[in-house]
Motif scaffolding. Sequence first.
Motif, PDB file in Angstrom:
ATOM      1  N   ALA A  25       0.819  -1.218   0.000  1.00 25.29           N
ATOM      2  CA  ALA A  25       0.000   0.000   0.000  1.00 25.29           C
ATOM      3  C   ALA A  25       0.849   1.261   0.000  1.00 25.29           C
ATOM      4  CB  ALA A  25      -0.928   0.002   1.216  1.00 25.29           C
ATOM      5  N   MET A  26       2.063   1.191   0.537  1.00 27.08           N
ATOM      6  CA  MET A  26       2.918   2.378   0.605  1.00 27.08           C
ATOM      7  C   MET A  26       3.280   2.910  -0.774  1.00 27.08           C
ATOM      8  SD  MET A  26       5.437   1.477   3.812  1.00 27.08           S
ATOM      9  CE  MET A  26       6.358   2.999   3.617  1.00 27.08           C
ATOM     10  N   HIS A  27       3.256   2.049  -1.795  1.00 25.24           N
ATOM     11  CA  HIS A  27       3.570   2.510  -3.152  1.00 25.24           C
ATOM     12  C   HIS A  27       2.540   3.518  -3.650  1.00 25.24           C
ATOM     13  CE1 HIS A  27       6.918  -0.225  -3.870  1.00 25.24           C
ATOM     14  NE2 HIS A  27       6.195  -1.218  -3.368  1.00 25.24           N
ATOM     15  N   TYR A  28       1.353   3.506  -3.064  1.00 20.72           N
ATOM     16  CA  TYR A  28       0.271   4.357  -3.548  1.00 20.72           C
ATOM     17  C   TYR A  28       0.134   5.646  -2.737  1.00 20.72           C
ATOM     18  CZ  TYR A  28      -0.892  -0.010  -5.876  1.00 20.72           C
ATOM     19  OH  TYR A  28      -0.820  -1.149  -6.631  1.00 20.72           O
ATOM     20  N   LEU A  29       1.035   5.862  -1.784  1.00 20.37           N
ATOM     21  CA  LEU A  29       0.927   7.041  -0.932  1.00 20.37           C
ATOM     22  C   LEU A  29       1.083   8.334  -1.718  1.00 20.37           C
ATOM     23  CD1 LEU A  29       2.810   5.999   2.338  1.00 20.37           C
ATOM     24  CD2 LEU A  29       0.350   6.199   1.946  1.00 20.37           C
ATOM     25  N   THR A  30       1.908   8.304  -2.777  1.00 16.52           N
ATOM     26  CA  THR A  30       2.094   9.515  -3.570  1.00 16.52           C
ATOM     27  C   THR A  30       0.776   9.951  -4.197  1.00 16.52           C
ATOM     28  OG1 THR A  30       4.388   8.927  -4.065  1.00 16.52           O
ATOM     29  CG2 THR A  30       3.353  10.557  -5.484  1.00 16.52           C
ATOM     30  N   ALA A  31       0.014   8.995  -4.729  1.00 16.18           N
ATOM     31  CA  ALA A  31      -1.283   9.318  -5.325  1.00 16.18           C
ATOM     32  C   ALA A  31      -2.241   9.858  -4.269  1.00 16.18           C
ATOM     33  CB  ALA A  31      -1.870   8.095  -6.014  1.00 16.18           C
ATOM     34  N   VAL A  32      -2.179   9.310  -3.061  1.00 16.16           N
ATOM     35  CA  VAL A  32      -3.043   9.794  -1.974  1.00 16.16           C
ATOM     36  C   VAL A  32      -2.658  11.226  -1.604  1.00 16.16           C
ATOM     37  CG1 VAL A  32      -3.705   9.452   0.435  1.00 16.16           C
ATOM     38  CG2 VAL A  32      -3.448   7.476  -1.082  1.00 16.16           C
ATOM     39  N   PHE A  33      -1.361  11.462  -1.485  1.00 16.56           N
ATOM     40  CA  PHE A  33      -0.886  12.809  -1.137  1.00 16.56           C
ATOM     41  C   PHE A  33      -1.238  13.805  -2.234  1.00 16.56           C
ATOM     42  CE2 PHE A  33       2.603  15.990  -1.182  1.00 16.56           C
ATOM     43  CZ  PHE A  33       2.354  16.585   0.041  1.00 16.56           C
ATOM     44  N   ALA A  34      -1.219  13.353  -3.493  1.00 17.52           N
ATOM     45  CA  ALA A  34      -1.448  14.255  -4.622  1.00 17.52           C
ATOM     46  C   ALA A  34      -2.826  14.898  -4.588  1.00 17.52           C
ATOM     47  CB  ALA A  34      -1.261  13.507  -5.944  1.00 17.52           C
ATOM     48  N   VAL A  35      -3.830  14.205  -4.055  1.00 17.03           N
ATOM     49  CA  VAL A  35      -5.182  14.780  -4.057  1.00 17.03           C
ATOM     50  C   VAL A  35      -5.311  15.912  -3.045  1.00 17.03           C
ATOM     51  CG1 VAL A  35      -6.137  12.549  -4.745  1.00 17.03           C
ATOM     52  CG2 VAL A  35      -6.168  13.206  -2.325  1.00 17.03           C
ATOM     53  N   LEU A  36      -4.330  16.051  -2.157  1.00 14.39           N
ATOM     54  CA  LEU A  36      -4.402  17.069  -1.102  1.00 14.39           C
ATOM     55  C   LEU A  36      -3.651  18.337  -1.461  1.00 14.39           C
ATOM     56  CD1 LEU A  36      -3.745  14.716   1.951  1.00 14.39           C
ATOM     57  CD2 LEU A  36      -5.960  15.444   1.038  1.00 14.39           C
ATOM     58  N   VAL A  37      -2.805  18.296  -2.495  1.00 16.82           N
ATOM     59  CA  VAL A  37      -1.972  19.444  -2.839  1.00 16.82           C
ATOM     60  C   VAL A  37      -2.506  20.107  -4.108  1.00 16.82           C
ATOM     61  CG1 VAL A  37       0.057  18.408  -1.773  1.00 16.82           C
ATOM     62  CG2 VAL A  37      -0.370  18.050  -4.213  1.00 16.82           C
ATOM     63  N   PRO A  38      -2.120  21.361  -4.358  1.00 15.98           N
ATOM     64  CA  PRO A  38      -2.548  22.014  -5.599  1.00 15.98           C
ATOM     65  C   PRO A  38      -2.113  21.232  -6.840  1.00 15.98           C
ATOM     66  CG  PRO A  38      -1.636  23.611  -4.076  1.00 15.98           C
ATOM     67  CD  PRO A  38      -1.361  22.265  -3.490  1.00 15.98           C
ATOM     68  N   LEU A  39      -2.819  21.445  -7.940  1.00 14.10           N
ATOM     69  CA  LEU A  39      -2.546  20.712  -9.169  1.00 14.10           C
ATOM     70  C   LEU A  39      -1.100  20.877  -9.621  1.00 14.10           C
ATOM     71  CD1 LEU A  39      -3.459  19.033 -11.594  1.00 14.10           C
ATOM     72  CD2 LEU A  39      -4.317  21.152 -12.641  1.00 14.10           C
ATOM     73  N   ALA A  40      -0.517  22.051  -9.416  1.00 15.46           N
ATOM     74  CA  ALA A  40       0.880  22.260  -9.821  1.00 15.46           C
ATOM     75  C   ALA A  40       1.807  21.293  -9.102  1.00 15.46           C
ATOM     76  CB  ALA A  40       1.302  23.701  -9.543  1.00 15.46           C
ATOM     77  N   ALA A  41       1.600  21.124  -7.784  1.00 19.79           N
ATOM     78  CA  ALA A  41       2.420  20.186  -7.028  1.00 19.79           C
ATOM     79  C   ALA A  41       2.116  18.748  -7.423  1.00 19.79           C
ATOM     80  CB  ALA A  41       2.207  20.385  -5.534  1.00 19.79           C
ATOM     81  N   ALA A  42       0.845  18.444  -7.714  1.00 18.53           N
ATOM     82  CA  ALA A  42       0.489  17.097  -8.162  1.00 18.53           C
ATOM     83  C   ALA A  42       1.131  16.792  -9.508  1.00 18.53           C
ATOM     84  CB  ALA A  42      -1.029  16.965  -8.264  1.00 18.53           C
ATOM     85  N   LEU A  43       1.234  17.794 -10.371  1.00 17.21           N
ATOM     86  CA  LEU A  43       1.908  17.616 -11.656  1.00 17.21           C
ATOM     87  C   LEU A  43       3.381  17.303 -11.436  1.00 17.21           C
ATOM     88  CD1 LEU A  43       1.601  17.776 -14.741  1.00 17.21           C
ATOM     89  CD2 LEU A  43       2.068  20.230 -14.581  1.00 17.21           C
ATOM     90  N   TYR A  44       3.985  18.016 -10.497  1.00 17.79           N
ATOM     91  CA  TYR A  44       5.369  17.715 -10.128  1.00 17.79           C
ATOM     92  C   TYR A  44       5.495  16.269  -9.663  1.00 17.79           C
ATOM     93  CZ  TYR A  44       9.625  17.581  -7.312  1.00 17.79           C
ATOM     94  OH  TYR A  44      10.832  17.210  -6.771  1.00 17.79           O
ATOM     95  N   LEU A  45       4.575  15.814  -8.829  1.00 18.77           N
ATOM     96  CA  LEU A  45       4.630  14.451  -8.316  1.00 18.77           C
ATOM     97  C   LEU A  45       4.457  13.427  -9.425  1.00 18.77           C
ATOM     98  CD1 LEU A  45       2.540  14.840  -5.039  1.00 18.77           C
ATOM     99  CD2 LEU A  45       5.019  14.562  -5.223  1.00 18.77           C
TER     100      LEU A  45
END
Length: 255
Positions: free
Chosen positions: A204-224
Amino acid sequence: MDPFAFPPLAALLNAAYGALAGLSTALTPALGGIAAAGAVVLVTLLVRALLIPVGVSQAKAEQTRSRLAPRLRELQRRHKKNPERLQRETMALYRSENTSPFAGMLPVLAQAPVIGILYTLFLRPEIAGHPNALLSHDLLGAPLGASFVSVVFGGSADAATMLVWGTLLALMIAVAEVTRRVFRPAPVDDSPLNSPGMLRIMAAMHYLTAVFAVLVPLAAALYLAVTVVWTLVQRMLLRRRFPLPDAASPRRAGR
């Protein structure tokens, strides 16, 4: 307390704003309305390129840890009743191999300030006392300064925004799944990490980035999103260059 009220950090944030805004302006003739998003992608690629030597160091450290794993398990078996002796022998083993238990952790620490600055740049309505013009930009209709959670629960989610976010999240989930399958840790005999519960947690830890991405602005999610794709490709290339001992053994290769 606002850390960016501290003058040196405020100056750093303003410099990052100026650089990103300038890059966005330079890209506008070629990219038009998505120039700001293009600037984020280019900055991400630049950061990842600068971290290539660190990635190589990380791959070498992973190879070394895999090679040392049997000797570490033997030390744990031999000195399990003497924690102080175990610690001394473990550190001596790492020193003899010119490495440490924390080798390869620099990439995570190195990119954290970049994510923090990008998050801040697309969250604050003002930067160093002037309006934050970056908040007016979007990616194919999805505002760069809004998070997935904010657009969904704020009632501003339209088809274009959901399409952009859906594409980014699907990409990150797909990369997480490939990473989970390709870089699955080798089982260790008599290890608590082999329990079904721990294996599920590690997967499940492999998917933490996707979980974190929904909480940050789109610009930061694009970076991720760009970062996880780059990281996967880089790890696959470096794994070929620095194979783990088990993966390189004739027995495993013949399967």
